[in-house]
Design a protein around this motif. Structure first.
Motif, PDB file in Angstrom:
ATOM      1  N   THR A   1     -15.073  12.112 -23.740  1.00 18.93           N
ATOM      2  CA  THR A   1     -16.204  13.004 -23.978  1.00 18.93           C
ATOM      3  C   THR A   1     -15.835  14.114 -24.957  1.00 18.93           C
ATOM      4  O   THR A   1     -16.596  14.432 -25.884  1.00 18.93           O
ATOM      5  CB  THR A   1     -16.678  13.621 -22.642  1.00 18.93           C
ATOM      6  OG1 THR A   1     -17.043  12.565 -21.746  1.00 18.93           O
ATOM      7  CG2 THR A   1     -17.872  14.535 -22.855  1.00 18.93           C
ATOM      8  N   ASP A   2     -14.657  14.694 -24.781  1.00 18.74           N
ATOM      9  CA  ASP A   2     -14.196  15.732 -25.707  1.00 18.74           C
ATOM     10  C   ASP A   2     -14.017  15.176 -27.117  1.00 18.74           C
ATOM     11  O   ASP A   2     -14.394  15.822 -28.108  1.00 18.74           O
ATOM     12  CB  ASP A   2     -12.859  16.315 -25.224  1.00 18.74           C
ATOM     13  CG  ASP A   2     -13.034  17.377 -24.154  1.00 18.74           C
ATOM     14  OD1 ASP A   2     -14.194  17.695 -23.811  1.00 18.74           O
ATOM     15  OD2 ASP A   2     -12.012  17.880 -23.659  1.00 18.74           O
TER      16      ASP A   2
ATOM     17  N   THR B   1     -18.652   7.262 -34.101  1.00 17.25           N
ATOM     18  CA  THR B   1     -18.448   8.619 -33.579  1.00 17.25           C
ATOM     19  C   THR B   1     -17.198   9.284 -34.132  1.00 17.25           C
ATOM     20  O   THR B   1     -16.982  10.471 -33.897  1.00 17.25           O
ATOM     21  CB  THR B   1     -18.333   8.596 -32.042  1.00 17.25           C
ATOM     22  OG1 THR B   1     -17.128   7.888 -31.671  1.00 17.25           O
ATOM     23  CG2 THR B   1     -19.531   7.929 -31.407  1.00 17.25           C
TER      24      THR B   1
ATOM     25  N   ASP C   1      -6.262  20.397 -27.696  1.00 25.36           N
ATOM     26  CA  ASP C   1      -7.152  19.247 -27.736  1.00 25.36           C
ATOM     27  C   ASP C   1      -6.299  17.984 -27.688  1.00 25.36           C
ATOM     28  O   ASP C   1      -5.309  17.878 -28.428  1.00 25.36           O
ATOM     29  CB  ASP C   1      -7.987  19.232 -29.017  1.00 25.36           C
ATOM     30  CG  ASP C   1      -9.014  20.351 -29.062  1.00 25.36           C
ATOM     31  OD1 ASP C   1      -9.543  20.700 -27.988  1.00 25.36           O
ATOM     32  OD2 ASP C   1      -9.273  20.880 -30.162  1.00 25.36           O
TER      33      ASP C   1
ATOM     34  N   ARG D   1     -15.500  12.616 -28.522  1.00 19.48           N
ATOM     35  CA  ARG D   1     -16.806  12.337 -29.126  1.00 19.48           C
ATOM     36  C   ARG D   1     -17.462  13.628 -29.630  1.00 19.48           C
ATOM     37  O   ARG D   1     -18.059  13.653 -30.721  1.00 19.48           O
ATOM     38  CB  ARG D   1     -17.702  11.646 -28.118  1.00 19.48           C
ATOM     39  CG  ARG D   1     -19.052  11.215 -28.681  1.00 19.48           C
ATOM     40  CD  ARG D   1     -19.890  10.554 -27.620  1.00 19.48           C
ATOM     41  NE  ARG D   1     -20.183  11.467 -26.511  1.00 19.48           N
ATOM     42  CZ  ARG D   1     -20.879  11.116 -25.438  1.00 19.48           C
ATOM     43  NH1 ARG D   1     -21.344   9.872 -25.312  1.00 19.48           N
ATOM     44  NH2 ARG D   1     -21.116  11.979 -24.469  1.00 19.48           N
ATOM     45  N   THR D   2     -17.323  14.697 -28.863  1.00 19.03           N
ATOM     46  CA  THR D   2     -17.883  15.981 -29.283  1.00 19.03           C
ATOM     47  C   THR D   2     -17.213  16.477 -30.565  1.00 19.03           C
ATOM     48  O   THR D   2     -17.886  16.998 -31.467  1.00 19.03           O
ATOM     49  CB  THR D   2     -17.708  17.019 -28.162  1.00 19.03           C
ATOM     50  OG1 THR D   2     -18.407  16.568 -26.995  1.00 19.03           O
ATOM     51  CG2 THR D   2     -18.234  18.376 -28.581  1.00 19.03           C
ATOM     52  N   ARG D   3     -15.906  16.304 -30.667  1.00 16.48           N
ATOM     53  CA  ARG D   3     -15.177  16.753 -31.856  1.00 16.48           C
ATOM     54  C   ARG D   3     -15.334  15.785 -33.028  1.00 16.48           C
ATOM     55  O   ARG D   3     -15.040  16.139 -34.168  1.00 16.48           O
ATOM     56  CB  ARG D   3     -13.685  16.925 -31.537  1.00 16.48           C
ATOM     57  CG  ARG D   3     -13.367  17.986 -30.501  1.00 16.48           C
ATOM     58  CD  ARG D   3     -11.893  18.362 -30.529  1.00 16.48           C
ATOM     59  NE  ARG D   3     -11.003  17.214 -30.497  1.00 16.48           N
ATOM     60  CZ  ARG D   3     -10.550  16.630 -29.394  1.00 16.48           C
ATOM     61  NH1 ARG D   3     -10.932  17.090 -28.196  1.00 16.48           N
ATOM     62  NH2 ARG D   3      -9.736  15.594 -29.448  1.00 16.48           N
ATOM     63  N   GLY D   4     -15.698  14.540 -32.736  1.00 15.81           N
ATOM     64  CA  GLY D   4     -15.852  13.534 -33.782  1.00 15.81           C
ATOM     65  C   GLY D   4     -14.547  12.970 -34.278  1.00 15.81           C
ATOM     66  O   GLY D   4     -14.451  12.465 -35.399  1.00 15.81           O
TER      67      GLY D   4
END
Length: 270
Positions: A137-138, A186, A91, A140-143
């Motif tokens: 985008t990644d 976020t 990541d 934001r998904t993981r926070g």
């Protein structure tokens, strides 16, 4: 209450991707070095394959972190296979969009070939957007995550003879500031850097006065310390004073005229 030095501290042991990181004297390499010193592993991308490998070896040996390279042309359409391969099992916690294509020639707008204008847009505008969209985008998904958008004061004021450069920097500033607003809450920090003249180009700045020219290591240190605390940072006292005068104390017309003369002298225009 103790205040953390930078949000970057939260990602020690994680991964940072830095674009435009191949030149030893460049700002991207300075970012990579200070991120590695903070304990982040690195993915470096640039179009200069051999130089990129050399920088990666230097950083790995000096800081003991893992350094991967992804040589690719960010002017091509996304996705970028080399980058996707480099990040397939990790990541990316920190993204530093730093790459920039600027031709050595500095003709007036209409004397620059249209192909060169298009190439600059592909690398400097679309390339930034592609990386930010992919990794933002990644995050934001993981926070969690941090994005640094490396722009320039030329994007706030325009700069005759380097108009295509300043136009692309204006795009980066506008994109980055809007992204900061939209990412609030976020867990993803966004910071726009508005840089000035820096000692990253060898003798290319010899005709300019020396006092406003900053060292890249000093610039990066100030930028990293601002992640998580500011939405925009203008590193360097001289840079801040120049931009204050240009954006607050002078009319737009006067500013463009003053910068035009400054650029003409610095670039050796008649």
């Amino acid at each position: 209450m103790h205040r953390r030095a930078s949000a970057i501290d939260d990602f020690t042991g994680g991964w940072a991707l830095v674009s435009g990181a191949a030149r030893a004297e460049g700002l991207g390499f300075a970012f990579a070095g200070q991120l590695a010193a903070a304990g982040l592993n690195l993915v470096l991308t640039d179009v200069l394959d051999d130089e990129l490998s050399a920088r990666a070896g230097e950083l790995a040996a000096r800081f003991g972190v893992e350094v991967r390279t992804a040589a690719c042309d960010l002017g091509e359409a996304a996705p970028y296979p080399a980058i996707e391969q480099a990040v397939a099992d990790i990541d990316v916690d920190v993204l530093v969009c730093n790459h920039m294509y600027t031709p050595a020639e500095t003709p007036p707008i209409l004397d620059m070939p249209l192909e060169t204008h298009s190439r600059m847009i592909d690398i400097n505008a679309r390339g930034y957007t592609n990386l930010i969209h992919r990794f933002g985008t990644d995050m934001r998904t993981r926070g969690r995550g941090a994005i640094v958008v490396v722009a320039s004061g030329a994007g706030l004021t325009s700069a005759p003879y380097t108009a295509a450069y300043s136009a692309n920097k204006a795009f980066q500033i506008a994109l980055g500031e809007a992204l900061w607003y939209e990412m609030r809450g976020t867990g993803v920090d966004v910071l726009v850097m508005v840089g000035g003249l820096m000692n990253t180009q060898g003798d290319a700045l010899d005709r300019y006065p020396r006092y406003p020219i900053a060292e890249p290591e000093d610039v990066v240190r100030e930028v990293i310390s601002a992640v998580g605390r500011k939405h925009l940072v203008v590193p360097g006292v001289a840079n801040r004073m120049f931009l204050l005068a240009q954006t607050r104390l002078m009319s737009r017309r006067r500013t463009v005229s003053v910068i035009g003369g400054f650029m003409a002298r610095g670039l050796g225009k008649s």
